[in-house]
Design a protein around this motif. Structure first.
Motif, mmCIF file in Angstrom:
data_model
loop_
_atom_site.group_PDB
_atom_site.id
_atom_site.type_symbol
_atom_site.label_atom_id
_atom_site.label_comp_id
_atom_site.label_asym_id
_atom_site.label_seq_id
_atom_site.Cartn_x
_atom_site.Cartn_y
_atom_site.Cartn_z
ATOM 1 N N ALA A 1 47.195 28.544 49.400
ATOM 2 C CA ALA A 1 48.494 28.976 49.954
ATOM 3 C C ALA A 1 49.544 29.074 48.849
ATOM 4 O O ALA A 1 50.377 29.984 48.842
ATOM 5 C CB ALA A 1 48.942 28.007 51.035
ATOM 6 N N GLU A 2 49.492 28.157 47.920
ATOM 7 C CA GLU A 2 50.461 28.121 46.823
ATOM 8 C C GLU A 2 50.419 29.427 45.999
ATOM 9 O O GLU A 2 51.447 29.919 45.557
ATOM 10 C CB GLU A 2 50.129 26.887 45.978
ATOM 11 N N LYS A 3 49.210 29.987 45.841
ATOM 12 C CA LYS A 3 49.056 31.252 45.098
ATOM 13 C C LYS A 3 49.376 32.452 45.984
ATOM 14 O O LYS A 3 50.094 33.365 45.582
ATOM 15 C CB LYS A 3 47.627 31.378 44.568
ATOM 16 N N LEU A 4 48.827 32.442 47.197
ATOM 17 C CA LEU A 4 49.046 33.572 48.114
ATOM 18 C C LEU A 4 50.533 33.796 48.368
ATOM 19 O O LEU A 4 50.998 34.936 48.420
ATOM 20 C CB LEU A 4 48.333 33.303 49.451
ATOM 21 N N SER A 5 51.275 32.705 48.469
ATOM 22 C CA SER A 5 52.700 32.813 48.802
ATOM 23 C C SER A 5 53.493 33.459 47.665
ATOM 24 O O SER A 5 54.593 33.945 47.871
ATOM 25 C CB SER A 5 53.281 31.441 49.147
ATOM 26 N N ILE B 1 43.577 41.811 44.143
ATOM 27 C CA ILE B 1 42.247 41.180 44.228
ATOM 28 C C ILE B 1 42.416 39.736 44.690
ATOM 29 O O ILE B 1 43.250 39.002 44.150
ATOM 30 C CB ILE B 1 41.502 41.225 42.872
ATOM 31 N N GLY B 2 41.645 39.342 45.707
ATOM 32 C CA GLY B 2 41.650 37.967 46.200
ATOM 33 C C GLY B 2 40.289 37.337 45.967
ATOM 34 O O GLY B 2 39.289 37.792 46.520
ATOM 35 N N ALA C 1 37.732 34.037 52.730
ATOM 36 C CA ALA C 1 38.050 35.469 52.819
ATOM 37 C C ALA C 1 38.987 35.706 53.999
ATOM 38 O O ALA C 1 39.991 36.430 53.877
ATOM 39 C CB ALA C 1 36.769 36.284 52.973
ATOM 40 N N ALA C 2 38.684 35.065 55.133
ATOM 41 C CA ALA C 2 39.517 35.228 56.338
ATOM 42 C C ALA C 2 40.920 34.663 56.109
ATOM 43 O O ALA C 2 41.912 35.222 56.585
ATOM 44 C CB ALA C 2 38.846 34.564 57.531
ATOM 45 N N THR C 3 41.000 33.564 55.361
ATOM 46 C CA THR C 3 42.312 32.976 55.040
ATOM 47 C C THR C 3 43.179 33.984 54.281
ATOM 48 O O THR C 3 44.364 34.157 54.573
ATOM 49 C CB THR C 3 42.130 31.707 54.150
ATOM 50 N N ILE C 4 42.559 34.663 53.307
ATOM 51 C CA ILE C 4 43.315 35.644 52.507
ATOM 52 C C ILE C 4 43.748 36.830 53.378
ATOM 53 O O ILE C 4 44.903 37.266 53.328
ATOM 54 C CB ILE C 4 42.472 36.118 51.293
ATOM 55 N N TYR D 1 41.324 43.702 47.804
ATOM 56 C CA TYR D 1 39.956 43.710 47.277
ATOM 57 C C TYR D 1 39.468 42.272 47.209
ATOM 58 O O TYR D 1 39.917 41.508 46.345
ATOM 59 C CB TYR D 1 39.924 44.362 45.880
ATOM 60 N N LEU D 2 38.585 41.897 48.128
ATOM 61 C CA LEU D 2 38.049 40.534 48.112
ATOM 62 C C LEU D 2 36.926 40.440 47.088
ATOM 63 O O LEU D 2 36.118 41.358 46.945
ATOM 64 C CB LEU D 2 37.531 40.158 49.504
ATOM 65 N N ASP D 3 36.888 39.327 46.373
ATOM 66 C CA ASP D 3 35.894 39.123 45.308
ATOM 67 C C ASP D 3 35.145 37.830 45.579
ATOM 68 O O ASP D 3 35.719 36.742 45.478
ATOM 69 C CB ASP D 3 36.637 39.053 43.963
ATOM 70 N N PRO D 4 33.847 37.913 45.950
ATOM 71 C CA PRO D 4 33.088 36.699 46.264
ATOM 72 C C PRO D 4 32.738 35.855 45.034
ATOM 73 O O PRO D 4 32.155 34.787 45.177
ATOM 74 C CB PRO D 4 31.823 37.233 46.936
ATOM 75 N N VAL D 5 33.128 36.284 43.848
ATOM 76 C CA VAL D 5 32.931 35.581 42.578
ATOM 77 C C VAL D 5 31.446 35.465 42.215
ATOM 78 O O VAL D 5 30.735 34.558 42.655
ATOM 79 C CB VAL D 5 33.600 34.192 42.519
ATOM 80 N N LEU D 6 31.030 36.405 41.413
ATOM 81 C CA LEU D 6 29.639 36.463 40.968
ATOM 82 C C LEU D 6 29.431 35.463 39.829
ATOM 83 O O LEU D 6 30.165 35.474 38.853
ATOM 84 C CB LEU D 6 29.365 37.894 40.487
#
Ligand code: THG
Length: 262
Positions: free
Chosen positions: A102-106, A120-121, A140-143, A158-163
């Motif tokens: 939340a701290e970053k998203l905000s 990109i999230g 992902a749903a949170t973002i 753009y969601l990134d599942p982190v490879l």
């Protein structure tokens, strides 16, 4: 497939030294060679050894914008570095990246809205990259939920599942592929999915083969965009051929040439 060139990254020694010496020609040639090879956008990352990433990011953005109008993907975890790039942006822009905290998203979502940037999230949080499918989807749903709440267009997310590297987390790669499909049904309009492709082969001996094999598999799961090395011809040829097979490009006998001249 939206191709984001990965080569302007201070992780590469030649870029790190060009950055230090303010050598514009090296950076601009790196930009142009990626575009010629088929990049739709360019990732811009000061790298781990930058003494002053805030100033370096601004200089990189200005330097690259002198030679291209393509989208720039500002790649940094610190918001001050992203803001510095945005302060001089003229080209279309993508912010790389926020996490699900939340701290970053905000902070990142209002910034993306202000600059009409794509975002990109990463589906990770302060605790790191989730080890299972349910938790990845939850992040992902949170973002997505945060974007909906703030009025950020989900189709620009753009969601990134982190490879992770195959020699570190082999058992998670199938989960990463499934994540692509999972993420795309979270909302209508659907969020997009992006990956940092070269991560998968770090520390291995047959990098290009691993990269291109995973890429075509990820394409078949619905991957929208990838950060990759567009100067790897075998990789780009595999990418283009997979798009034909998935019916995303019209077939012609000279399809490899035709795609790059699009
Ligand atoms: N997701 C998002 N952004 C990202 C990543 C991601 N940005 C950075 C990274 N991952 C994608 N970019 C690269 C760039 C280079 C390499 C891997 C990923 C790479 N470099 C060589 C290496 O480490 O072996 C450097 C070799 C050299 O020094 O010459 O592999 O996942 N959103």
């Amino acid at each position: 497939m939206f191709v984001i060139g990965e080569l302007i990254n201070g992780m590469y020694l030649s870029i790190a030294s060009a950055l230090k010496e303010r050598n514009k020609a090296v950076i601009q040639q790196c930009a142009l060679k990626q575009i010629k090879a088929g990049a739709d956008a360019l990732d811009i990352n000061c790298g781990p050894h930058s003494a002053n990433p805030v100033e370096d990011m601004r200089w990189l953005v200005e330097t690259v914008q002198e030679v291209t109008d393509k989208m720039l993907v500002l790649d940094a975890s610190k918001i001050s570095v992203i803001e510095s790039g945005l302060s001089v942006i003229k080209n279309p822009v993508m912010i790389n990246s926020t996490t699900a905290d939340a701290e970053k998203l905000s902070k990142f979502i209002p910034l993306a809205l202000k600059y009409k940037a794509k975002l990109i999230g990463l589906t990770m949080d302060i605790k790191g990259v989730p080890q299972n499918r349910d938790r990845r989807l939850e992040l992902a749903a949170t973002i997505v939920e945060y974007c909906l709440k703030e009025g950020f267009p989900v189709e620009d997310l753009y969601l990134d599942p982190v490879l992770l590297p195959i020699n570190v987390a082999q058992a998670q790669l199938v989960d990463t592929l499934e994540a692509i499909r999972d993420f795309k049904i979270i909302n209508d309009p659907s969020p997009k999915v992006v990956l940092g492709l070269s991560n998968i082969s770090q520390g291995t001996f047959v990098r290009s083969l691993i990269n291109r094999t995973f890429l075509v598999m990820a394409q078949s799961y619905g991957l929208d965009a990838a950060i990759l090395d567009p100067t790897d011809h075998e990789l780009m040829n595999a990418l283009i051929t997979a798009e034909l097979i998935l019916n995303k490009q019209i077939y012609c006998d000279s399809f490899l040439d035709a795609y790059l001249k699009k």
